[in-house]
Design an enzyme around this catalytic site. Sequence first.
Site, PDB file in Angstrom:
ATOM      1  N   SER A  75      42.002 -59.454 -33.259  1.00  0.00           N
ATOM      2  CA  SER A  75      41.593 -60.815 -34.036  1.00  0.00           C
ATOM      3  C   SER A  75      41.080 -60.089 -35.128  1.00  0.00           C
ATOM      4  CB  SER A  75      41.590 -61.705 -32.191  1.00  0.00           C
ATOM      5  OG  SER A  75      40.688 -62.670 -33.392  1.00  0.00           O
ATOM      6  N   TYR A 101      34.471 -61.973 -25.957  1.00  0.00           N
ATOM      7  CA  TYR A 101      36.008 -62.130 -26.777  1.00  0.00           C
ATOM      8  C   TYR A 101      36.229 -60.457 -27.698  1.00  0.00           C
ATOM      9  CZ  TYR A 101      40.040 -64.786 -28.768  1.00  0.00           C
ATOM     10  OH  TYR A 101      41.483 -64.155 -29.394  1.00  0.00           O
TER      11      TYR A 101
END
Length: 240
Positions: A75, A101
């Site tokens: 990501s 994350y």
Amino acid sequence: PASIDACATAVAEKTGKIDLLINNAGIMACPLARDARGYESQFATNHLGHFQLAMRLWPLVKATGAGARVIALSSLAHKRSAFHPEDPNYERRDYEKWQAYGQAKTANALFALYLDTLASPSGIRAFSVHPGGIMTNLGRYLTEEDIAMMRARSEGDASAGPSFEWKTVEQGAATTVWAATSPLLADKGGVYCEDCDIAALTGPDGLTQPGGVMPHACDADAAAKLWEISEDLTGIRWPG
């Protein structure tokens, strides 16, 4: 962890080989939680779970041999954090959901980088992918404040973070499918891809740029260290 082993066993009962392994499942920006082993949930789900599954399924990937590929879904959020080998599970530092994350997404890129070094002599290649910003239930933990921040980023507000454009699910899947199948990548394993291309390496100010891959997600030494720690945390060794 037990469900991952059960999955691998079930797959092996159905097929003798795997041509394309796409590690796509994930969670994002959730409150601090830990898996059955006590590991921080984002690192455990987004990286360690995929590491364990890939290792358990490796005999099937190896059976395909040259031409097989493994894709790890990373990501743009990898820009938020490098991998922290001294404390990957937030046992000694304060937990911050977006940093956690980011660390997990950096781990995805480093996993593909190191796996490619191990597998490429057999003609098997690995890649990491940024699919883009997509409205799916990955965002089920987002607060109203998080949603406002993402909206600001999609509108180009640099103070909110790197800008991006929303994609449909189909558009978001495109780079994953491209990385899994494109002949243009035949000799370029280990790279981080976005928008159906190999991402450009960013400089120190990469956090404010809309695309590209940060140096800490392309670091061969960090990738080797992550692999070593992943083997220790899961108790699974490279079977290749």
